[in-house]
Write a protein that holds these residues in place. Structure first.
Motif, short mmCIF file in Angstrom:
data_model
loop_
_atom_site.label_atom_id
_atom_site.label_comp_id
_atom_site.label_asym_id
_atom_site.label_seq_id
_atom_site.Cartn_x
_atom_site.Cartn_y
_atom_site.Cartn_z
N GLU A 43 27.46 -12.96 15.54
CA GLU A 43 27.33 -13.20 16.85
C GLU A 43 28.03 -11.78 17.66
OE1 GLU A 43 28.88 -16.78 20.06
OE2 GLU A 43 29.37 -16.72 17.90
N MET A 44 29.03 -11.27 17.18
CA MET A 44 29.52 -10.03 17.61
C MET A 44 28.72 -8.83 17.19
SD MET A 44 33.59 -10.77 17.09
CE MET A 44 33.51 -10.73 15.21
N ALA A 45 27.85 -8.81 16.58
CA ALA A 45 27.28 -7.48 16.28
C ALA A 45 26.06 -6.94 17.13
CB ALA A 45 26.45 -7.67 14.75
N ASN A 46 26.42 -5.69 17.48
CA ASN A 46 25.45 -5.00 18.39
C ASN A 46 24.41 -4.28 17.51
OD1 ASN A 46 26.34 -6.11 20.69
ND2 ASN A 46 27.97 -4.60 20.53
N HIS A 47 24.87 -3.96 16.10
CA HIS A 47 23.88 -3.32 15.18
C HIS A 47 23.63 -4.08 14.14
CE1 HIS A 47 24.99 0.30 17.61
NE2 HIS A 47 26.34 -0.17 17.36
N PRO A 48 22.77 -3.60 13.40
CA PRO A 48 22.46 -4.39 12.14
C PRO A 48 23.71 -4.55 11.25
CG PRO A 48 20.74 -2.76 12.46
CD PRO A 48 21.85 -2.33 13.51
N LEU A 49 24.04 -5.76 10.91
CA LEU A 49 25.15 -6.26 10.12
C LEU A 49 24.83 -6.09 8.57
CD1 LEU A 49 27.89 -7.48 10.21
CD2 LEU A 49 26.72 -9.62 10.51
N HIS A 50 25.54 -5.35 8.01
CA HIS A 50 25.54 -5.04 6.45
C HIS A 50 26.85 -5.72 6.11
CE1 HIS A 50 22.86 -1.67 7.16
NE2 HIS A 50 22.13 -2.71 7.16
N PHE A 51 26.59 -7.01 5.71
CA PHE A 51 27.72 -7.81 5.29
C PHE A 51 27.82 -8.01 3.71
CE2 PHE A 51 30.37 -11.31 6.42
CZ PHE A 51 30.61 -11.97 5.56
N LEU A 52 28.96 -7.72 3.16
CA LEU A 52 29.17 -7.44 1.80
C LEU A 52 29.78 -8.95 1.43
CD1 LEU A 52 30.58 -3.91 1.35
CD2 LEU A 52 28.24 -4.91 0.95
N ALA A 239 24.23 4.19 -1.47
CA ALA A 239 24.24 3.18 -0.29
C ALA A 239 23.54 3.57 0.61
CB ALA A 239 26.08 3.36 0.10
N PRO A 240 23.40 4.89 1.06
CA PRO A 240 22.38 5.38 2.28
C PRO A 240 21.11 4.37 2.17
CG PRO A 240 23.51 7.14 1.33
CD PRO A 240 23.97 6.06 0.31
N GLN A 241 20.45 4.48 0.90
CA GLN A 241 19.13 3.63 0.75
C GLN A 241 19.25 2.19 1.25
OE1 GLN A 241 16.42 4.24 -2.35
NE2 GLN A 241 17.72 6.04 -3.18
N LEU A 242 20.45 1.61 0.99
CA LEU A 242 20.63 0.33 1.41
C LEU A 242 20.92 0.21 2.96
CD1 LEU A 242 22.51 -0.82 -1.67
CD2 LEU A 242 20.21 -1.12 -1.18
N THR A 243 22.06 1.12 3.58
CA THR A 243 22.27 0.93 4.85
C THR A 243 21.23 1.37 5.82
OG1 THR A 243 23.50 2.96 4.47
CG2 THR A 243 24.67 0.96 4.37
N LEU A 260 37.99 -2.59 -6.70
CA LEU A 260 38.43 -1.17 -7.23
C LEU A 260 37.81 -0.01 -6.14
CD1 LEU A 260 37.16 -1.18 -10.88
CD2 LEU A 260 39.47 -0.93 -9.85
N TYR A 261 37.09 -0.39 -5.31
CA TYR A 261 36.51 0.80 -4.53
C TYR A 261 36.53 0.11 -2.96
CZ TYR A 261 34.82 3.00 -8.73
OH TYR A 261 34.79 3.52 -9.83
N ALA A 262 37.35 -0.59 -2.90
CA ALA A 262 37.24 -1.25 -1.36
C ALA A 262 37.25 -0.22 -0.42
CB ALA A 262 38.78 -1.89 -1.47
N GLY A 263 37.94 1.01 -0.64
CA GLY A 263 37.67 2.29 0.59
C GLY A 263 36.35 2.57 0.54
N GLU A 264 35.82 3.10 -0.56
CA GLU A 264 34.48 3.74 -0.53
C GLU A 264 33.37 2.79 -0.03
OE1 GLU A 264 36.70 3.74 -2.87
OE2 GLU A 264 36.49 5.45 -3.89
N LEU A 265 33.68 1.30 -0.17
CA LEU A 265 32.67 0.47 0.46
C LEU A 265 32.84 0.31 1.82
CD1 LEU A 265 32.77 -2.41 -1.97
CD2 LEU A 265 30.85 -1.07 -1.62
N MET A 266 34.28 0.28 2.44
CA MET A 266 34.30 0.28 3.82
C MET A 266 33.73 1.57 4.41
SD MET A 266 36.13 -0.92 6.01
CE MET A 266 37.31 -0.88 7.54
N ARG A 268 31.01 3.24 3.64
CA ARG A 268 29.95 3.10 3.74
C ARG A 268 29.32 1.78 4.50
NH1 ARG A 268 31.50 5.95 0.04
NH2 ARG A 268 30.30 7.84 -1.12
N TYR A 269 29.93 0.77 4.35
CA TYR A 269 29.33 -0.31 5.12
C TYR A 269 30.14 -0.75 6.20
CZ TYR A 269 26.65 -0.49 0.56
OH TYR A 269 25.97 -0.49 -0.25
N GLY A 270 30.90 -0.18 6.65
CA GLY A 270 31.84 -0.46 7.86
C GLY A 270 32.47 -1.74 7.80
N GLN A 271 32.97 -2.30 6.75
CA GLN A 271 33.74 -3.47 6.62
C GLN A 271 34.10 -3.80 5.14
OE1 GLN A 271 31.25 -7.25 6.56
NE2 GLN A 271 29.81 -5.68 7.58
N ARG A 272 35.13 -4.45 5.23
CA ARG A 272 35.76 -5.20 3.83
C ARG A 272 34.72 -6.12 3.22
NH1 ARG A 272 41.16 -3.11 5.01
NH2 ARG A 272 41.24 -4.48 7.03
#
Lengths: 465, 360
Positions: A43-52, A239-243, A260-266, A268-272
């Protein structure tokens, strides 16, 4: 079919829950359902949401995704908007173990065009992508005998892509042909998505949503030589190919990667990642029972009995599984729904008498117990004991052993379960919502080696020397 | 939580088999069932016994004797009999070696990928019969596939008739090894490896050579007991070649190693390699031992069991009978090997009857 057989087959561990079998366990998991979490973000997303989306193997991810799909198919959301779900089980298109993001892109295109065609009668026009895909047809057309009658060009794609499955050489050729143009591929793909969105708007939809299931099952990508490295390769390196895909997507990712890679995912995908935790059966202190969780698990069992009685009636739970046995089932599974299903099945096969007794459950789960005892290395007992007696129940993710235990569900992840609406402090919500707590699987807790290791720790605690 | 519950009820083979049979009676759809069994002959016997318990559910047997990469694709094109009760897949230990190699093999990795597809092509349970090391490999290499198993059935290797081995003393070793826990066994393996390394560094005297052959044989057996044939084979071969260097061609010591290698080949289904070794071992023992020496009976049992595997019942019978004769003379009634030989003979006639029934 008799009641026992009916229950047995209703508890197949590999199948996601049907509409009837699905039980909302969010208050017992300490997190929201996927649907709630995702839709509020959407609902809040103004851009495509890449939800993990992540959770233990067997915690109920596919069931949650199916539940979301049903909700969306059933109509408008509270905010009045309608979304078209394009659910894709990535591995339906793939039956070879080494997977590249390009394969996934093709799969998405195939499913998209199929759903648009069937559910909304939207024909996507020719464009670069379609032309490229027609080229692929050239690779397949010769040996393949298509019996389908007149299908619009792009509708062929799903069928053809599934045929790609059986031919690794062809698939390599296709990959090569497409990877030289991945930027163009993305561009064209996104054009198609945009067109689709506009067409959907005409039909009253706000947008479409792509839940991608089973990505976490990919174990080999490129030259990576084990599962974790493959996951890093797929979700982080590439990740770029997916995002770059301009659509609202739910990616299922493996739990160990998310931790293990919470930071890296954050980054690249903009969220936890949203973690679906185990259903709580006890509080953090370990001894206070969590009634809500136990109640939900009982309900899950009850739902599986639908139509299993005489003349398709639904028998009561205690007529089929004795109260003792139910308690033992719940105790044994630790909130892991798939384990609950497996133990129930095993109990059905271990005894011909209904209601199933406690002994039946004990007998049935013997294979599981035996198997897990062989999995636990000698030096793990001490680590398990340390986790169990610790105050914070946090997991040291630097330690490979703990990560492996998490992967094998010897250690389970829970949430501390404070309901969001009970908190009135903004700050508190952020911290508590994310704080995972870990527990040793209840069956592992029964092993003498574990009890011994705990006893040793407790003695050294009370006798510091 | 309850603490006075029975932790792990002792399950004997009969109970586990019944549990498996009941599962087949209840299931009306695809399910994944995993059976752990190290000894191929026990496995074959259990499959037969399972079918006997569920006669109305025909079991489709699929022996995978050579390298395969994708089980799903194989099953997709396989013809299943009408009303099939379950598909039994086995034999992967013949081409999947231990450790990371198995875990990362295409066969195992593809199981994870194709997990959801099996339900679409199979109307009945899929039973994978695996030695312990392969069960682990799948658990680690394809955890999602492993996790949907509806049942895990664990069978210990029993005192079955063709637990064939080099000699009776060796047979005792094998029995002992099968009774070890994985940790104990791994410790023995580590010890043996160290001993072997030490012996390799020492000068080549005949006593060092003998000891080396012995340790090689022991290590080979530790692996053989886990169905790790790839690992056992080179060890047995080396042991045999060492012994042949230091003893004469007719020496009974070489018979032990010949027999070990023969049993290994038999377990792998390499019958053409196994037979000559069994024959040679028997011939050596007849020449070099006293007429009623139990090891001759052992060789006779081995060879007879081998002929049985080939369904060559006529050839097997006189050998089983002679073995029985020998042990009756040379061993007391309570001696485990005499009891084993008696059981062998009984099982032989039962199997022959069944074979005659099936082929009529």
């Amino acid at each position: 079919m008799d009641t026992r057989a009916c229950l047995y087959n209703a508890c197949a561990p590999g199948e996601p829950a049907t509409l009837q079998q699905y039980v909302d366990c969010s208050d017992a998991r300490g997190s929201d359902t996927l649907a709630k979490e995702f839709l509020s973000k959407l609902e809040m997303a103004n851009h495509p949401l890449h939800f993990l989306f992540t959770g233990h193997i067997g915690c109920g991810k596919s069931s949650e995704l199916k539940s979301l799909q049903t909700k969306l198919e059933q109509g408008k959301l509270p905010n009045g908007k309608k979304y078209l779900p394009v659910y894709l089980d990535a591995l339906e298109y793939l039956d070879e173990y080494d997977v590249e993001p390009v394969d996934l892109l093709l799969a998405i295109m195939g499913e998209m065009s199929d759903v648009l065609e069937k559910q909304t009668r939207i024909h996507l026009e020719e464009n670069y992508l379609v032309r490229k895909l027609r080229e692929i047809q050239g690779f397949l057309g010769r040996e393949v005998d298509l019996e389908e009658a007149e299908i619009p060009a792009i509708g062929d794609i799903k069928l053809k892509l599934k045929l790609l499955r059986s031919d690794p050489t062809r698939r390599q050729e296709v990959r090569k042909a497409l990877s030289t143009h991945t930027t163009t591929l993305h561009f064209e793909m996104n054009q198609i998505f945009l067109k689709a969105k506009v067409e959907l708007r005409k039909q009253g939809y706000e947008d479409f949503v792509l839940p991608l299931d089973s990505l976490d099952r990919i174990q080999k990508v490129g030259n990576a030589d084990d599962g974790t490295k493959s996951h890093v390769e797929f979700f982080i390196e590439r990740a770029p190919q997916l995002t770059q895909i301009q659509a609202h997507i739910i990616f299922t990712v493996p739990l160990t990667l998310a931790r293990l890679y919470a930071g890296e995912l954050m980054m690249r995908y903009g969220q936890r990642p949203f973690v679906l935790p185990m259903i709580k059966v006890a509080e953090r202190d370990g001894s206070t029972l969590c009634d809500v969780g136990r109640d939900r698990l009982k309900t899950i069992l009850q739902q599986r009995l639908t139509g299993c009685g005489e003349a398709n009636a639904t028998p009561s739970l205690d007529a089929v599984i004795s109260a003792d046995a139910v308690k033992l089932l719940i105790d044994s599974c630790g909130g892991h729904v798939r384990h609950l299903m497996q133990f129930t099945q095993e109990a059905c096969a271990a005894s011909r008498i209904l209601p199933l007794s406690r002994e039946a459950v004990l007998k049935g789960r013997g294979g599981f117990v035996n198997n897990i005892s062989g999995m636990i290395r000698i030096d793990w007992w001490n680590k398990l004991a340390r986790l169990h007696v610790s105050e914070s129940r946090e997991l040291d993710l630097e330690d490979e052993d703990y990560v492996e235990m998490l992967r094998q569900a010897i250690v389970l992840e829970y949430r501390n379960g404070i309901k969001l609406n009970e908190l009135d402090d903004e700050e508190d919500i952020e911290i508590k919502h994310d704080s995972a707590c870990y527990g040793v699987h209840p069956i592992v807790q029964k092993f003498p080696q574990f009890k011994q290791a705990v006893a040793v720790l407790n003695t050294s605690k009370s006798n510091p020397s | 939580m309850d603490d006075d519950e029975l932790f792990l009820p002792e399950q004997d083979e009969n109970e586990t088999l019944e549990h498996l049979a009941e599962t087949l009676r209840l299931a009306n759809r695809f399910l994944l069932l995993l059976v752990q069994i190290n000894s191929p002959s026990d496995r074959n016997r259990l499959m037969r016994e399972l079918q006997e318990r569920v006669p109305d559910k025909p079991l489709k047997e699929m022996f995978l004797g050579r390298l395969q990469t994708n089980l799903f694709r194989m099953l997709e094109v396989e013809e299943l009999p009408a009303g099939v009760g379950a598909v039994c897949v086995y034999g992967m230990e013949n081409w999947l070696s231990a450790g990371k190699a198995a875990q990362n093999s295409p066969f195992v990795l593809n199981l994870n990928i194709t997990r959801n597809l099996f339900a679409r092509i199979l109307p009945c349970p899929l039973i994978l019969w695996l030695p312990e090391y392969l069960m682990r490999a799948i658990q680690l290499g394809s955890p999602d596939f492993f996790s949907v198993a509806s049942g895990i059935f664990i069978f210990a290797s029993t005192n079955s008739y063709d637990k064939s081995s080099g000699s009776i003393a060796h047979l005792n070793t094998l029995t002992a090894i099968w009774g070890l826990s994985p940790e104990e066994r791994d410790k023995h393996i580590a010890d043996a490896e160290k001993m072997l390394a030490d012996l390799r560094h020492m000068p080549e005297t005949s006593s060092n050579a003998r000891d080396k052959a012995g340790v090689l044989s022991l290590l080979g057996t530790l692996y053989y007991a886990q169905a790790l044939y790839h690992k056992a084979e080179p060890l047995y071969i080396e042991a045999l070649s060492i012994i042949r260097r230091i003893v004469s061609a007719d020496h009974p010591d070489s018979a032990v190693h010949l027999s070990n290698s023969a049993s290994l080949y038999r377990s792998q289904g390499q019958y053409d390699k196994a037979e000559p070794l069994y024959l040679e071992a028997l011939s050596i023992r007849r020449k070099s031992l006293m007429a009623d020496h139990p090891d001759i009976a052992q060789s006779l049992n081995n060879l007879a069991a081998f002929y049985m595997t080939e369904a060559n019942f006529d050839k097997a019978e006189p050998l089983f009978l002679e073995a029985m004769q020998i042990v009756s003379k040379s061993l007391s009634e309570e001696h485990p090997y005499r009891q084993l030989t008696t059981k062998n003979l009984q099982n032989f006639y039962v199997a022959w009857e069944e074979h005659k029934r099936k082929s009529s």
